[in-house]
Design an enzyme around this catalytic site. Sequence first.
Site, PDB file in Angstrom:
ATOM      1  N   ASP A 221       0.856  -1.192   0.000  1.00  0.00           N
ATOM      2  CA  ASP A 221       0.000   0.000   0.000  1.00  0.00           C
ATOM      3  C   ASP A 221       0.891   1.240   0.000  1.00  0.00           C
ATOM      4  OD1 ASP A 221      -1.989   1.873   0.297  1.00  0.00           O
ATOM      5  OD2 ASP A 221      -2.753   1.109   2.199  1.00  0.00           O
ATOM      6  N   ASP A 232      -3.805   6.977  -4.180  1.00  0.00           N
ATOM      7  CA  ASP A 232      -3.693   5.953  -3.149  1.00  0.00           C
ATOM      8  C   ASP A 232      -4.167   4.633  -3.753  1.00  0.00           C
ATOM      9  OD1 ASP A 232      -3.717   4.425  -0.872  1.00  0.00           O
ATOM     10  OD2 ASP A 232      -5.167   5.662   0.220  1.00  0.00           O
ATOM     11  N   HIS A 301     -11.941   5.943   1.981  1.00  0.00           N
ATOM     12  CA  HIS A 301     -11.998   7.315   2.484  1.00  0.00           C
ATOM     13  C   HIS A 301     -11.916   8.309   1.333  1.00  0.00           C
ATOM     14  CE1 HIS A 301      -7.593   7.309   1.769  1.00  0.00           C
ATOM     15  NE2 HIS A 301      -7.687   6.059   2.197  1.00  0.00           N
ATOM     16  N   HIS A 309      -6.768  11.724   4.104  1.00  0.00           N
ATOM     17  CA  HIS A 309      -8.120  11.424   4.561  1.00  0.00           C
ATOM     18  C   HIS A 309      -8.856  12.701   4.898  1.00  0.00           C
ATOM     19  CE1 HIS A 309     -11.502   9.682   6.632  1.00  0.00           C
ATOM     20  NE2 HIS A 309     -11.089   8.465   6.327  1.00  0.00           N
ATOM     21  N   GLU A 334     -11.140   1.099  -1.087  1.00  0.00           N
ATOM     22  CA  GLU A 334     -10.277   0.002  -0.670  1.00  0.00           C
ATOM     23  C   GLU A 334     -11.067  -0.966   0.200  1.00  0.00           C
ATOM     24  OE1 GLU A 334      -7.010   0.995   1.996  1.00  0.00           O
ATOM     25  OE2 GLU A 334      -8.003   2.871   2.521  1.00  0.00           O
ATOM     26  N   GLU A 428      -7.057  -1.707  -3.705  1.00  0.00           N
ATOM     27  CA  GLU A 428      -7.482  -0.301  -3.590  1.00  0.00           C
ATOM     28  C   GLU A 428      -7.221   0.468  -4.874  1.00  0.00           C
ATOM     29  OE1 GLU A 428      -6.637   3.442  -0.535  1.00  0.00           O
ATOM     30  OE2 GLU A 428      -5.162   1.824  -0.718  1.00  0.00           O
TER      31      GLU A 428
END
Length: 447
Positions: A221, A232, A301, A309, A334, A428
């Site tokens: 990640d 992300d 998020h 976030h 995700e 994700e």
Amino acid sequence: MAAVAEDVGKLSLDDKKNGATDAVNGEKKSNGEAAAEDSDQGDSDDDEPQTNGATDGAAKKKKKRKPRKKKKAGTSGAKVQSDPPRVLVSQLFPNDSYPEGEICDYKDDNLWRTTSEEKRHLDRLNNDFLTEYRQAAEVHRQVRKWAWKNIKPGKTLTELAEGIEDSVRALTGHQGLEEGDNLKGGMGFPCGLNINHIAAHYSPNAGNKTVLQHGDVMKVDFGAHINGRIVDSAFTVHFDPVYDNLVNAVKDATNTGIREAGIDVRMSDIGAAIQETMESYEVEINGTTYPVKAIKNLSGHDIQQHSIHGAKSVPIVKGQDNTKMEEGETFAIETFGSTGRGYVTDDYETSHYARVPEAKAPLRVTSAKTLLRSIDKNFGTLPFCRRYLDRLGHEKYLLGLNNLVQAGIVQDYPPLVDVKGSYTAQWEHTILLRPNVKEVVSRGDDY
């Protein structure tokens, strides 16, 4: 980077990356790459007309113009990515011609947005925003292409994390060693390498000698950013096919969440669809069959500029959150699946930290004051890890760092784990809710 429910500390920086293109290489050309089809002009050879040679009065002739030949990426005149990745993506894509992600039309009541001239015009006004996201996404794709080839049993987590992070910095052109350079581009947050029952937020600190094993299931990640536009994206690596169903369940669930996401869609509806997809799978390990459970206190998020976030979470289980997604927002979709209890708690040594926006408190420890100035100048509200402080030359900073955490100025993010002996997986993507279409900006030919 995961978000956690309130009972274990919600991962919000306010509270505390198949339709994309291949990375550029010497054999394949990238979709949208301006250099992919440069053409030779060829010599016209119009300099000296030739005579027939039979008589002085013979008609003069010119040589025929040579046909133009197209060059593919990887031939002379076209830059290609190195191994390991060190060539700026801005050099591989002249004039900021970065590839689009996967473009998805809105559906149902929002289908009209696709053809609305007003919404298309509004979308065109966001050109800089899109360019920065697409550049960061291309960095992510090219780095993870290298990661897929190089993540193998026998490698240490430290060499894998640093290999990924050094590549991201090189491809964005921001090494992060000068004041404020990290804020212009580079790592969006530290590279998480989460093995087996560890679901999120584990990154090796200095001296970590953990070695990846053949029987491990590892979540990779990491984020890349340009001007605070963070992409992300995460994937799961495993070497034993016994874990295929676990990994496929989570990948399928993430794609379900992406399909369901859209303007005016309720978070509860997305979570219910994700859970239904994921929990339709089961996996057999050593003769025992385990249902794949959605980890209920982890979630996706929204992403804001320079903040991984924002204020919204995207659940991966059904619930009562009637918050809606809105036009112009960016989300990390995700999902996490587990063979354990489907619930994570804090454990192990912390590596991830982030500055709490605008938080202030009196500080009596001198090292805490010095460290805070460095954090503000080098990371702002972007997450960082202890290896990043080592890289900047900080020494004996743990007392000051812990003081900042205790004062509520810096939020710590301990590793999040399910029960020992269980296995977890993660997938994700980052999506942009553009006015007229939904763009899965981090989509690649790998996932």
